[in-house]
Design a protein around this motif. Structure first.
Motif, PDB file in Angstrom:
ATOM      1  N   ILE A   1       0.832  -1.203   0.000  1.00 31.88           N
ATOM      2  CA  ILE A   1       0.000   0.000   0.000  1.00 31.88           C
ATOM      3  C   ILE A   1       0.867   1.254   0.000  1.00 31.88           C
ATOM      4  N   ALA A   2       1.931   1.245   0.802  1.00 36.82           N
ATOM      5  CA  ALA A   2       2.848   2.389   0.812  1.00 36.82           C
ATOM      6  C   ALA A   2       3.491   2.576  -0.555  1.00 36.82           C
ATOM      7  N   GLY A   3       3.857   1.455  -1.198  1.00 38.36           N
ATOM      8  CA  GLY A   3       4.449   1.526  -2.526  1.00 38.36           C
ATOM      9  C   GLY A   3       3.498   2.105  -3.562  1.00 38.36           C
ATOM     10  N   LEU A   4       2.209   1.818  -3.390  1.00 36.59           N
ATOM     11  CA  LEU A   4       1.208   2.351  -4.327  1.00 36.59           C
ATOM     12  C   LEU A   4       1.144   3.877  -4.255  1.00 36.59           C
ATOM     13  N   PHE A   5       1.395   4.425  -3.079  1.00 32.70           N
ATOM     14  CA  PHE A   5       1.398   5.880  -2.942  1.00 32.70           C
ATOM     15  C   PHE A   5       2.664   6.499  -3.533  1.00 32.70           C
ATOM     16  N   VAL A   6       3.771   5.763  -3.476  1.00 32.56           N
ATOM     17  CA  VAL A   6       5.058   6.302  -3.925  1.00 32.56           C
ATOM     18  C   VAL A   6       5.282   6.076  -5.416  1.00 32.56           C
ATOM     19  N   ARG A   7       5.170   4.815  -5.864  1.00 29.95           N
ATOM     20  CA  ARG A   7       5.373   4.456  -7.284  1.00 29.95           C
ATOM     21  C   ARG A   7       4.217   3.572  -7.721  1.00 29.95           C
ATOM     22  N   THR A   8       3.082   4.188  -7.946  1.00 30.30           N
ATOM     23  CA  THR A   8       1.830   3.465  -8.206  1.00 30.30           C
ATOM     24  C   THR A   8       1.956   2.470  -9.348  1.00 30.30           C
ATOM     25  N   TRP A   9       2.380   2.940 -10.510  1.00 35.42           N
ATOM     26  CA  TRP A   9       2.363   2.082 -11.694  1.00 35.42           C
ATOM     27  C   TRP A   9       3.414   0.988 -11.617  1.00 35.42           C
ATOM     28  N   LEU A  10       4.566   1.292 -11.023  1.00 36.13           N
ATOM     29  CA  LEU A  10       5.607   0.274 -10.893  1.00 36.13           C
ATOM     30  C   LEU A  10       5.138  -0.857  -9.972  1.00 36.13           C
ATOM     31  N   VAL A  11       4.505  -0.509  -8.862  1.00 38.33           N
ATOM     32  CA  VAL A  11       3.999  -1.524  -7.936  1.00 38.33           C
ATOM     33  C   VAL A  11       2.914  -2.361  -8.602  1.00 38.33           C
ATOM     34  N   LEU A  12       2.041  -1.729  -9.357  1.00 33.31           N
ATOM     35  CA  LEU A  12       0.993  -2.478 -10.059  1.00 33.31           C
ATOM     36  C   LEU A  12       1.589  -3.431 -11.092  1.00 33.31           C
ATOM     37  N   LEU A  13       2.656  -2.991 -11.755  1.00 31.58           N
ATOM     38  CA  LEU A  13       3.345  -3.868 -12.703  1.00 31.58           C
ATOM     39  C   LEU A  13       3.941  -5.082 -12.000  1.00 31.58           C
ATOM     40  N   ILE A  14       4.510  -4.864 -10.832  1.00 29.24           N
ATOM     41  CA  ILE A  14       5.091  -5.975 -10.068  1.00 29.24           C
ATOM     42  C   ILE A  14       3.997  -6.957  -9.662  1.00 29.24           C
ATOM     43  N   ILE A  15       2.849  -6.433  -9.226  1.00 30.28           N
ATOM     44  CA  ILE A  15       1.730  -7.304  -8.848  1.00 30.28           C
ATOM     45  C   ILE A  15       1.261  -8.132 -10.042  1.00 30.28           C
ATOM     46  N   ALA A  16       1.137  -7.487 -11.208  1.00 34.80           N
ATOM     47  CA  ALA A  16       0.713  -8.200 -12.413  1.00 34.80           C
ATOM     48  C   ALA A  16       1.719  -9.277 -12.789  1.00 34.80           C
ATOM     49  N   ALA A  17       3.010  -8.952 -12.690  1.00 35.55           N
ATOM     50  CA  ALA A  17       4.058  -9.928 -13.026  1.00 35.55           C
ATOM     51  C   ALA A  17       4.024 -11.114 -12.058  1.00 35.55           C
ATOM     52  N   LEU A  18       3.832 -10.838 -10.774  1.00 38.83           N
ATOM     53  CA  LEU A  18       3.757 -11.916  -9.785  1.00 38.83           C
ATOM     54  C   LEU A  18       2.540 -12.801 -10.025  1.00 38.83           C
ATOM     55  N   TYR A  19       1.439 -12.183 -10.438  1.00 37.92           N
ATOM     56  CA  TYR A  19       0.236 -12.975 -10.729  1.00 37.92           C
ATOM     57  C   TYR A  19       0.481 -13.932 -11.891  1.00 37.92           C
ATOM     58  N   LEU A  20       1.069 -13.417 -12.959  1.00 40.81           N
ATOM     59  CA  LEU A  20       1.357 -14.270 -14.116  1.00 40.81           C
ATOM     60  C   LEU A  20       2.364 -15.361 -13.757  1.00 40.81           C
ATOM     61  N   ALA A  21       3.373 -15.000 -12.947  1.00 44.42           N
ATOM     62  CA  ALA A  21       4.389 -15.976 -12.547  1.00 44.42           C
ATOM     63  C   ALA A  21       3.813 -17.055 -11.646  1.00 44.42           C
ATOM     64  N   SER A  22       2.727 -16.729 -10.919  1.00 45.63           N
ATOM     65  CA  SER A  22       2.130 -17.693  -9.990  1.00 45.63           C
ATOM     66  C   SER A  22       1.268 -18.738 -10.682  1.00 45.63           C
ATOM     67  N   MET A  23       0.941 -18.521 -11.948  1.00 48.37           N
ATOM     68  CA  MET A  23      -0.003 -19.415 -12.622  1.00 48.37           C
ATOM     69  C   MET A  23       0.515 -20.852 -12.736  1.00 48.37           C
ATOM     70  N   PRO A  24       1.778 -21.084 -13.089  1.00 45.75           N
ATOM     71  CA  PRO A  24       2.265 -22.481 -13.093  1.00 45.75           C
ATOM     72  C   PRO A  24       2.190 -23.123 -11.705  1.00 45.75           C
ATOM     73  N   TRP A  25       2.563 -22.366 -10.677  1.00 47.68           N
ATOM     74  CA  TRP A  25       2.486 -22.874  -9.305  1.00 47.68           C
ATOM     75  C   TRP A  25       1.044 -23.197  -8.933  1.00 47.68           C
ATOM     76  N   THR A  26       0.111 -22.319  -9.327  1.00 50.11           N
ATOM     77  CA  THR A  26      -1.302 -22.547  -9.031  1.00 50.11           C
ATOM     78  C   THR A  26      -1.801 -23.816  -9.713  1.00 50.11           C
ATOM     79  N   TYR A  27      -1.369 -24.026 -10.947  1.00 48.94           N
ATOM     80  CA  TYR A  27      -1.786 -25.225 -11.676  1.00 48.94           C
ATOM     81  C   TYR A  27      -1.272 -26.484 -10.967  1.00 48.94           C
ATOM     82  N   MET A  28      -0.016 -26.462 -10.535  1.00 49.67           N
ATOM     83  CA  MET A  28       0.537 -27.631  -9.840  1.00 49.67           C
ATOM     84  C   MET A  28      -0.183 -27.871  -8.504  1.00 49.67           C
TER      85      MET A  28
END
Length: 258
Positions: A220-247
């Motif tokens: 949440i603090a990161g969203l106030f400081v670097r909103t778009w960068l933090v959102l990009l990291i969240i999106a990347a982590l979500y995509l990276a989690s998909m193989p783990w979720t499938y397993m």
């Protein structure tokens, strides 16, 4: 048994709805309006506000179901309204925003790609409605979603814009071919049957509660400081989690013998 009559008219009173029935539907309408507003911002060239409006619609979409369950006012009407709102806020609006931002120069091809995404979202929501009461669906039984959910799909579609916002030296819109490939990939993920994370099914152990809250605070603090960068990291982590979720899904499915 005689029914109660209105003491002023002597007639049967009309059925009334309480505020707890209206409130969840009002939240759904906020999501709908946020989606439409994103299109208005896109037409005016206010790209950051356009993306923010779609993300705000996602927040409202997450709240309406929670409010309905807390107030014990879930209804078929609310479910249908929510689905119609999702089509606009997470299907039509992001497609129009992306087209006006980075695909308009391709004319018919660009519009066709935007249509592919919007159609994929409509098909996903139709499938979701068709299985709304199917408690025996394997992924649902095991606490997973089927395919990328609508709000996350819209957020992922708008990642190219977020990259431009966060990294000013990188102009993704200068590479429309990459945007096309990425858009089609997101559309396929939306209509796929890949098991994905369901936040409602996640359970945090007692000893992990404080560390998890700390991480949430940092985000949440990161969203106030670097909103778009933090959102990009969240999106990347979500995509990276998909193989783990499938397993994890396959492991749990075998344990349950489904």
């Amino acid at each position: 048994m005689q029914e109660d009559l209105d003491i002023t008219t002597g007639e049967k009173p009309a059925r009334a709805f309480s505020i707890r029935t209206i409130l969840p539907n009002a939240v759904t309408l906020f999501a709908f309006m946020a989606g439409l507003t994103s299109i208005r911002f896109a037409l005016a060239g206010k790209w950051e506000l356009a993306v923010f409006a779609v993300l705000l619609a996602g927040v409202f979409d997450g709240l309406d179901g929670t409010v309905a369950r807390l107030l014990k006012s879930t209804s078929r009407f609310g479910a249908e309204l929510d689905s119609l709102s999702d089509v606009v806020a997470f299907g039509v609006a992001p497609a129009v925003v992306l087209y006006l931002w980075g695909l308009q120069s391709l004319d018919r091809l660009g519009w066709g790609v935007a249509l592919i995404y919007a159609i994929a979202m409509a098909l996903r929501l139709a499938r979701f409605n068709a299985r709304l009461d199917d408690e025996e669906e394997p992924r649902k039984r095991l606490g997973f979603l089927t395919g990328v959910p609508a709000p996350m799909g819209a957020a992922l579609l708008l990642v190219p814009l977020m990259v431009d916002f966060a990294l000013e030296d990188v102009l993704i819109k200068s590479y429309p071919a990459l945007i096309i490939i990425y858009t089609v990939a997101i559309a396929l993920l939306i209509v796929s049957t890949i098991p994905t994370i369901s936040l409602k099914a996640i359970r945090i152990r007692r000893e992990a509660f404080v560390p998890v809250m700390l991480v949430i605070g940092v985000v949440i603090a990161g969203l106030f400081v670097r909103t778009w960068l933090v959102l990009l990291i969240i999106a990347a982590l979500y995509l990276a989690s998909m193989p783990w979720t499938y397993m994890a899904y396959e492991r749990r499915r075998k344990q349950k013998g489904i």
